[in-house]
Design an enzyme around this catalytic site. Structure first.
Site, PDB file in Angstrom:
ATOM      1  N   GLY A 123       0.810  -1.211   0.000  1.00 45.78           N
ATOM      2  CA  GLY A 123       0.000   0.000   0.000  1.00 45.78           C
ATOM      3  C   GLY A 123       0.846   1.265   0.000  1.00 45.78           C
ATOM      4  O   GLY A 123       2.080   1.225   0.003  1.00 45.78           O
ATOM      5  N   ALA A 170      -5.216  -2.503   5.781  1.00 48.95           N
ATOM      6  CA  ALA A 170      -6.538  -2.096   6.261  1.00 48.95           C
ATOM      7  C   ALA A 170      -7.526  -2.083   5.114  1.00 48.95           C
ATOM      8  O   ALA A 170      -7.154  -1.968   3.940  1.00 48.95           O
ATOM      9  CB  ALA A 170      -6.476  -0.707   6.898  1.00 48.95           C
ATOM     10  N   TRP A 171      -8.792  -2.208   5.474  1.00 47.90           N
ATOM     11  CA  TRP A 171      -9.892  -1.876   4.559  1.00 47.90           C
ATOM     12  C   TRP A 171     -10.078  -0.373   4.682  1.00 47.90           C
ATOM     13  O   TRP A 171     -10.493   0.135   5.715  1.00 47.90           O
ATOM     14  CB  TRP A 171     -11.161  -2.616   4.980  1.00 47.90           C
ATOM     15  CG  TRP A 171     -12.384  -2.309   4.158  1.00 47.90           C
ATOM     16  CD1 TRP A 171     -12.936  -1.072   3.928  1.00 47.90           C
ATOM     17  CD2 TRP A 171     -13.221  -3.246   3.461  1.00 47.90           C
ATOM     18  NE1 TRP A 171     -14.059  -1.173   3.143  1.00 47.90           N
ATOM     19  CE2 TRP A 171     -14.260  -2.504   2.841  1.00 47.90           C
ATOM     20  CE3 TRP A 171     -13.202  -4.630   3.319  1.00 47.90           C
ATOM     21  CZ2 TRP A 171     -15.264  -3.114   2.090  1.00 47.90           C
ATOM     22  CZ3 TRP A 171     -14.199  -5.226   2.562  1.00 47.90           C
ATOM     23  CH2 TRP A 171     -15.211  -4.486   1.949  1.00 47.90           C
ATOM     24  N   THR A 222      -6.769   5.934  12.317  1.00 48.49           N
ATOM     25  CA  THR A 222      -7.350   7.000  11.513  1.00 48.49           C
ATOM     26  C   THR A 222      -8.071   8.048  12.349  1.00 48.49           C
ATOM     27  O   THR A 222      -8.508   7.762  13.479  1.00 48.49           O
ATOM     28  CB  THR A 222      -8.355   6.386  10.509  1.00 48.49           C
ATOM     29  OG1 THR A 222      -9.051   7.424   9.805  1.00 48.49           O
ATOM     30  CG2 THR A 222      -9.405   5.551  11.236  1.00 48.49           C
ATOM     31  N   TYR A 258     -16.463   2.422   8.747  1.00 45.33           N
ATOM     32  CA  TYR A 258     -15.000   2.411   8.687  1.00 45.33           C
ATOM     33  C   TYR A 258     -14.393   2.833  10.026  1.00 45.33           C
ATOM     34  O   TYR A 258     -13.501   2.164  10.567  1.00 45.33           O
ATOM     35  CB  TYR A 258     -14.527   3.337   7.567  1.00 45.33           C
ATOM     36  CG  TYR A 258     -13.045   3.595   7.565  1.00 45.33           C
ATOM     37  CD1 TYR A 258     -12.139   2.562   7.333  1.00 45.33           C
ATOM     38  CD2 TYR A 258     -12.539   4.883   7.784  1.00 45.33           C
ATOM     39  CE1 TYR A 258     -10.770   2.801   7.330  1.00 45.33           C
ATOM     40  CE2 TYR A 258     -11.177   5.122   7.779  1.00 45.33           C
ATOM     41  CZ  TYR A 258     -10.299   4.089   7.560  1.00 45.33           C
ATOM     42  OH  TYR A 258      -8.941   4.322   7.561  1.00 45.33           O
ATOM     43  N   LYS A 305     -12.071   0.521  12.600  1.00 42.73           N
ATOM     44  CA  LYS A 305     -10.711   0.911  12.960  1.00 42.73           C
ATOM     45  C   LYS A 305     -10.566   1.097  14.472  1.00 42.73           C
ATOM     46  O   LYS A 305      -9.539   0.753  15.052  1.00 42.73           O
ATOM     47  CB  LYS A 305     -10.314   2.186  12.220  1.00 42.73           C
ATOM     48  CG  LYS A 305     -10.089   1.994  10.726  1.00 42.73           C
ATOM     49  CD  LYS A 305      -8.952   1.033  10.421  1.00 42.73           C
ATOM     50  CE  LYS A 305      -7.596   1.637  10.733  1.00 42.73           C
ATOM     51  NZ  LYS A 305      -6.477   0.689  10.411  1.00 42.73           N
ATOM     52  N   TRP A 332      -5.803  12.127   6.031  1.00 44.48           N
ATOM     53  CA  TRP A 332      -5.616  12.908   4.795  1.00 44.48           C
ATOM     54  C   TRP A 332      -4.290  12.538   4.109  1.00 44.48           C
ATOM     55  O   TRP A 332      -3.525  13.392   3.681  1.00 44.48           O
ATOM     56  CB  TRP A 332      -5.677  14.406   5.093  1.00 44.48           C
ATOM     57  CG  TRP A 332      -7.032  14.941   5.436  1.00 44.48           C
ATOM     58  CD1 TRP A 332      -8.013  14.317   6.139  1.00 44.48           C
ATOM     59  CD2 TRP A 332      -7.555  16.232   5.100  1.00 44.48           C
ATOM     60  NE1 TRP A 332      -9.112  15.132   6.265  1.00 44.48           N
ATOM     61  CE2 TRP A 332      -8.865  16.316   5.646  1.00 44.48           C
ATOM     62  CE3 TRP A 332      -7.047  17.335   4.405  1.00 44.48           C
ATOM     63  CZ2 TRP A 332      -9.673  17.437   5.506  1.00 44.48           C
ATOM     64  CZ3 TRP A 332      -7.841  18.462   4.278  1.00 44.48           C
ATOM     65  CH2 TRP A 332      -9.142  18.512   4.818  1.00 44.48           C
TER      66      TRP A 332
END
Length: 312
Positions: A11, A61-62, A102, A138, A142, A164
């Protein structure tokens, strides 16, 4: 020498973290989705047993925020179940773990007050110990991942929240703006979501600094300093491209229909870094200017890589 294992190494953040570790001469093993399926506990245990890392960083992660609204169970299996499996394997192996998280764990609401607009945290950035209140699937998944890791590794787990993100190795807002500047006479971008644009290379460096400083386990916020809106970020990008920033037009989030609500306020505080004696990531504009040549080269060489929404 510290041995590192990076899950989600294919990723955007994982790629930069593996590169940063390798450039520093660290012993690092990067594992992408094909090599490490976090939903398979046996696969996770095997990876930790084989590689015997001292530190495991979970960048996997999703992250499809809207898709998670309709597929929360599947997102939970990765964001919480996968994190839990890694933490359990780390506990057996005696490894420390960094769980990337996040800003979506917070409500991100903005309230109107007598002196203007205030965030839900009385007009200040969210502190590391503020109470989470996710408003999306989401964010819930998380947060469940954070709690799973802290429960299983109370003395050796780090939660590193970021937000971001942009980088050269994946689709993101900055690359989308580079693409759209070439394609459209004007773009509409939301101007009522506040946050901290953050370069993945800076997050990678911050994670490395955290481990090298032997910081106390707990929660840290790895975002750029300062704040702006998606509209403000887009204007800065157009300026770096030599384009007229006036081609970026502000719109309200209400003009865009999304399955998952976006936080109106995603500004995270950096108090934990000050207590550790490690400088936080610097100003978002400075970081963007440093990152921009690499991002521009990546986008111009791979126009298919920009898939992030112009809406933020």
């Amino acid at each position: 020498m510290t041995r590192w294992l990076v899950a989600g190494a294919g990723g955007m953040l994982g790629t930069d973290l593996v590169a940063a570790l390798a450039s520093r001469g660290e012993a690092v093993t990067g594992m992408d989705r094909a090599g490490l399926d976090l939903t398979d506990a046996a696969s996770v245990t095997d990876a930790i047993t084989r590689h015997r890392p001292d530190v495991v960083v979970n960048c996997a992660a999703w992250t499809a925020v809207d898709d998670a609204q309709a597929s929360e169970e599947q997102a939970l299996a990765i964001n919480a179940g996968g994190a839990a499996s890694l933490a359990e394997a780390c506990a057996v192996a005696g490894a420390r773990m960094v769980q990337v998280s996040t800003d979506y764990v917070f409500a991100g609401e903005v309230f109107a007050g007598a002196a203007g607009r205030f965030a839900g945290q009385v007009g200040r950035p969210y502190a590391e110990d503020d109470v989470p209140a996710p408003r999306t699937a989401y964010g819930r998944t998380k947060l469940a991942g954070e709690r799973a890791v802290l429960d299983r590794l109370p003395g050796s787990a780090y939660i590193v929240r970021t937000a971001w993100l942009y980088g050269a190795h994946g689709g993101n807002f900055v690359r989308t703006m580079i693409k759209l500047e070439d394609q459209r006479p004007a773009v509409n971008v939301v101007d009522d979501q506040h946050g901290q644009p953050t370069w993945t290379a800076d997050v990678a460096s911050q994670i490395i600094a955290l481990i090298h400083a032997d910081g106390p386990p707990g929660i840290y916020h790895a975002t750029s300093s300062g704040q702006t809106t998606w509209f403000g970020l887009a204007r800065e990008i157009f300026g770096l491209l030599g384009a007229d920033p006036a081609r970026v037009r502000p719109v309200s989030s209400n003009a865009l229909s999304r399955p998952a609500p976006r936080p109106a306020y995603s500004v995270l505080g950096h108090g934990a870094w000050a207590r550790l004696g490690v400088p936080p990531i610097g100003d978002w504009r400075t970081a963007l200017h440093r990152a921009f040549p690499e991002l521009l080269a990546a986008q111009r060489g791979d126009v298919s890589g920009a898939t992030a929404s112009a809406a933020g």
